[in-house]
Design a protein around this motif. Structure first.
Motif, mmCIF file in Angstrom:
data_model
loop_
_atom_site.group_PDB
_atom_site.id
_atom_site.type_symbol
_atom_site.label_atom_id
_atom_site.label_comp_id
_atom_site.label_asym_id
_atom_site.label_seq_id
_atom_site.Cartn_x
_atom_site.Cartn_y
_atom_site.Cartn_z
ATOM 1 N N PRO A 89 1.003 -1.389 0.370
ATOM 2 C CA PRO A 89 0.273 0.208 0.361
ATOM 3 C C PRO A 89 0.699 1.323 0.230
ATOM 4 O O PRO A 89 2.176 1.183 0.149
ATOM 5 C CB PRO A 89 -1.252 -0.235 1.730
ATOM 6 C CG PRO A 89 -0.076 -0.551 1.815
ATOM 7 C CD PRO A 89 0.404 -1.513 1.266
ATOM 8 N N ASP A 90 0.624 2.279 -0.454
ATOM 9 C CA ASP A 90 0.540 3.749 -0.062
ATOM 10 C C ASP A 90 1.309 4.539 -1.321
ATOM 11 O O ASP A 90 2.594 5.180 -0.896
ATOM 12 C CB ASP A 90 1.098 4.215 0.696
ATOM 13 C CG ASP A 90 0.002 3.873 2.550
ATOM 14 O OD1 ASP A 90 -0.915 4.133 2.415
ATOM 15 O OD2 ASP A 90 0.786 2.661 3.482
ATOM 16 N N ALA A 91 1.510 3.551 -2.298
ATOM 17 C CA ALA A 91 3.208 3.761 -3.065
ATOM 18 C C ALA A 91 2.574 5.067 -4.361
ATOM 19 O O ALA A 91 1.765 5.166 -4.649
ATOM 20 C CB ALA A 91 3.688 2.684 -3.670
ATOM 21 N N LEU A 92 3.821 5.571 -4.205
ATOM 22 C CA LEU A 92 3.381 5.890 -5.974
ATOM 23 C C LEU A 92 3.833 6.396 -6.438
ATOM 24 O O LEU A 92 5.810 6.002 -7.033
ATOM 25 C CB LEU A 92 3.736 7.955 -5.183
ATOM 26 C CG LEU A 92 3.409 8.776 -6.585
ATOM 27 C CD1 LEU A 92 1.599 9.266 -6.567
ATOM 28 C CD2 LEU A 92 4.130 10.137 -5.845
ATOM 29 N N SER A 99 -11.437 8.709 -5.040
ATOM 30 C CA SER A 99 -11.612 7.308 -4.102
ATOM 31 C C SER A 99 -10.397 7.501 -3.314
ATOM 32 O O SER A 99 -9.137 8.600 -3.032
ATOM 33 C CB SER A 99 -11.264 6.641 -4.657
ATOM 34 O OG SER A 99 -10.428 5.814 -3.630
ATOM 35 N N PRO A 100 -10.768 7.812 -1.442
ATOM 36 C CA PRO A 100 -9.517 8.448 -0.474
ATOM 37 C C PRO A 100 -9.178 7.112 -0.367
ATOM 38 O O PRO A 100 -8.439 6.966 0.617
ATOM 39 C CB PRO A 100 -10.976 8.222 0.391
ATOM 40 C CG PRO A 100 -12.601 7.673 0.281
ATOM 41 C CD PRO A 100 -12.141 7.846 -1.148
ATOM 42 N N ASN A 101 -9.534 5.213 -0.751
ATOM 43 C CA ASN A 101 -8.812 4.735 -0.569
ATOM 44 C C ASN A 101 -7.249 5.036 -1.547
ATOM 45 O O ASN A 101 -6.513 3.687 -1.700
ATOM 46 C CB ASN A 101 -9.120 3.259 -0.698
ATOM 47 C CG ASN A 101 -10.598 3.505 0.470
ATOM 48 O OD1 ASN A 101 -10.018 4.348 1.487
ATOM 49 N ND2 ASN A 101 -11.793 3.308 -0.055
ATOM 50 N N ILE A 102 -7.145 5.417 -2.399
ATOM 51 C CA ILE A 102 -5.886 5.890 -3.960
ATOM 52 C C ILE A 102 -5.300 7.202 -3.322
ATOM 53 O O ILE A 102 -5.551 7.705 -2.766
ATOM 54 C CB ILE A 102 -6.608 5.885 -4.577
ATOM 55 C CG1 ILE A 102 -7.321 5.201 -5.497
ATOM 56 C CG2 ILE A 102 -5.638 6.715 -5.731
ATOM 57 C CD1 ILE A 102 -7.116 4.058 -5.762
ATOM 58 N N VAL A 103 -3.446 6.987 -3.519
ATOM 59 C CA VAL A 103 -3.231 7.943 -2.553
ATOM 60 C C VAL A 103 -3.328 9.010 -3.803
ATOM 61 O O VAL A 103 -3.401 8.949 -4.822
ATOM 62 C CB VAL A 103 -1.731 7.346 -3.439
ATOM 63 C CG1 VAL A 103 -0.507 8.521 -3.522
ATOM 64 C CG2 VAL A 103 -1.096 6.517 -2.126
ATOM 65 N N ASN A 104 -3.174 10.298 -3.483
ATOM 66 C CA ASN A 104 -3.671 11.917 -4.064
ATOM 67 C C ASN A 104 -3.228 11.936 -4.488
ATOM 68 O O ASN A 104 -1.728 13.257 -4.330
ATOM 69 C CB ASN A 104 -4.292 12.507 -3.450
ATOM 70 C CG ASN A 104 -5.822 13.713 -3.820
ATOM 71 O OD1 ASN A 104 -4.828 13.579 -4.867
ATOM 72 N ND2 ASN A 104 -6.280 13.828 -3.044
ATOM 73 N N ALA A 105 -2.605 11.552 -5.630
ATOM 74 C CA ALA A 105 -1.672 12.536 -6.764
ATOM 75 C C ALA A 105 -1.824 13.634 -7.187
ATOM 76 O O ALA A 105 -0.520 14.453 -7.554
ATOM 77 C CB ALA A 105 -0.968 11.895 -8.312
#
Length: 447
Positions: free
Chosen positions: A64-67, A140-146
């Motif tokens: 999780p949490d990657a960019l 989506s609040p469950n995706i890292v906000n790019a």
């Protein structure tokens, strides 16, 4: 004997996906995509982690949490990941992490950083780009906000304007390009889908073999899930096991009723394996044999399934197979005297929608309702191409209304196969699932 584990995709597959995307972009472009975050189930308990499909498609990174940042210049490309750093204490509690060094070694990343370094590194990367591609409509609040990270980096770059450092001026939505690439499946993807479909077929057969009166719907679902997990997979979407008139509820997932003698049971279940999912629906008799009314409706739906499947040919309009299914179902409803009147008028006025209210299929792949356009920019049907994967799922759902003959009330029948468009001869990935009513008797038994 336990099944052999199915290996994950090689890193060459993900590199090919990145290369295909970057080939569509101009020089001095950058792609920025966020991965999935963990989703809280309740209190301090999370749902099992499942990576965002776009992110996995380009990276194969399952934490999780990657960019992700991809840079394309005139002479080369650069693959960059920002990931959680290694933390022995957290890894003792929650599992191992690759960390920046691990992703460089195992995922062929050119540069890797910790998440804490985004604020420092992203402005540097953006200052060298003219075009930035991201999922700009992702909410989506469950995706890292790019988008938020890009906005913060741009603020920093603007503050450096007097130093001759300027931000990019062209921002684009990456989804149309990326999703059209995902729509056409590669040989490796079709191979993985075939394995997922084979497991799904085994699960449906196991469900038929254990079906009896008084068995609970959730017990049938648990049999299906056991087969999925025993092959290293999981469910690709919420499993539907609808006995009796529960089969008339399109997205029934309560699965908490007992199966009854003389009823049908509708099961919609597919195995997801390494990010690709099957999607099969079957309907069969709890007691092994169908009565005359059940068989009449079943054979109409089966005929619609077979005829619609054969229409999935290169060059056909996307809606063709749906229109063929609608015609076959409407004709059958006329034969059953559930509809009356001119066939063309019944179709044009949508009279059939009382009994058949959904489309006949959708794209299939990393998502059960997979990405890709159904219409062109001119709002006309796209034409089918080789290696599209499409579900074919006609059905009839007959309400228990007073004007319906008693023998048909509450019958819900849907049949669904997963099909690859291949020239003029479609490839049915789920053809191994028995549909012939006489074969069903042999699998279920007669009770």
């Amino acid at each position: 004997m336990l099944p052999e584990p199915i290996p994950y995709f090689p890193q060459s597959y993900f590199k090919a996906n990145r290369d295909a995307l970057l080939a569509l972009l101009p020089d001095e472009s950058m792609v920025i995509l966020g991965g999935k975050t963990e989703t809280i189930r309740n209190q301090d308990t999370s749902y099992p982690f499942r990576q965002d499909s776009d992110f996995e498609h380009l990276t194969g990174f399952l934490e999780p949490d990657a960019l992700l940042v991809l840079c394309k210049n005139k002479t080369d490309t650069t693959y960059i990941l920002f990931v959680n750093e290694r933390d022995p204490v957290m890894e003792t509690w929650n599992g191992r992490r690759l960390g920046p060094c691990g992703v460089r070694e195992q995922l062929n990343v050119d540069l890797s950083f910790t998440l804490a370094e985004i604020a420092e590194q992203l402005p540097k990367l953006l200052s060298g780009a003219k075009h930035v591609y991201s999922s700009i409509f992702q909410t989506s609040p469950n995706i890292v906000n790019a988008s938020r990270l890009i906005k913060n980096a741009l603020k920093h770059i603007h503050s450096l304007a007097r130093s001759g450092i300027y931000p990019p001026v062209n921002f684009h939505d990456i989804n149309p390009l990326l999703h059209q690439l995902r729509l056409i499946k590669t040989p490796l993807e079709i191979q993985m889908l075939k394995i997922a479909c084979d497991i799904s077929v085994k699960a449906h057969i196991a469900a038929m073999q254990m079906t009896r009166a008084n068995v609970m719907e959730y017990q049938v679902a648990s049999t299906i899930h056991h087969v999925f997990e025993n092959h290293g997979g999981t469910w690709g979407y919420g499993t539907i096991v609808g006995g009796g008139d529960n089969g008339c509820i399109l997205h029934y997932t309560q699965n908490n009723q007992a199966l009854n003698t003389g009823d049908l049971v509708l099961i919609d279940a597919g195995c997801e394996l390494h990010g690709f999912t099957g999607d099969i629906t079957h309907t069969y008799p709890v007691s092994g044999t169908m009565n005359a009314a059940q068989l009449a409706v079943y054979e109409i739906v089966l005929s619609a399934l077979n005829k619609a499947t054969q229409a999935l040919k290169v060059g056909a309009a996307y809606s063709d197979f749906h229109n063929i299914a609608v015609r076959e179902l409407t004709l059958g409803l006329k034969d059953l005297k559930l509809l009356s009147g001119d066939l063309e008028t019944l179709i044009e006025t949508n009279a059939y929608k009382r009994f058949y209210m959904h489309r006949t299929g959708h794209y299939l792949g990393r998502d059960v309702h997979d990405v890709g356009r159904y219409c062109s920019a001119q709002d006309t049907d796209i034409l089918l191409e080789d290696n599209m994967v499409i579900t074919v799922e006609p059905g009839l759902y007959i309400p228990s209304d007073a004007d319906i003959p008693k023998e048909f009330r509450g019958l819900g029948i849907r049949l669904e196969d997963d099909v690859v468009v291949m020239g003029k001869t479609p490839l049915n990935l789920t053809a191994a699932l028995p549909r012939d009513p006489n074969l069903l008797k042999d699998i279920i038994g007669i009770y």
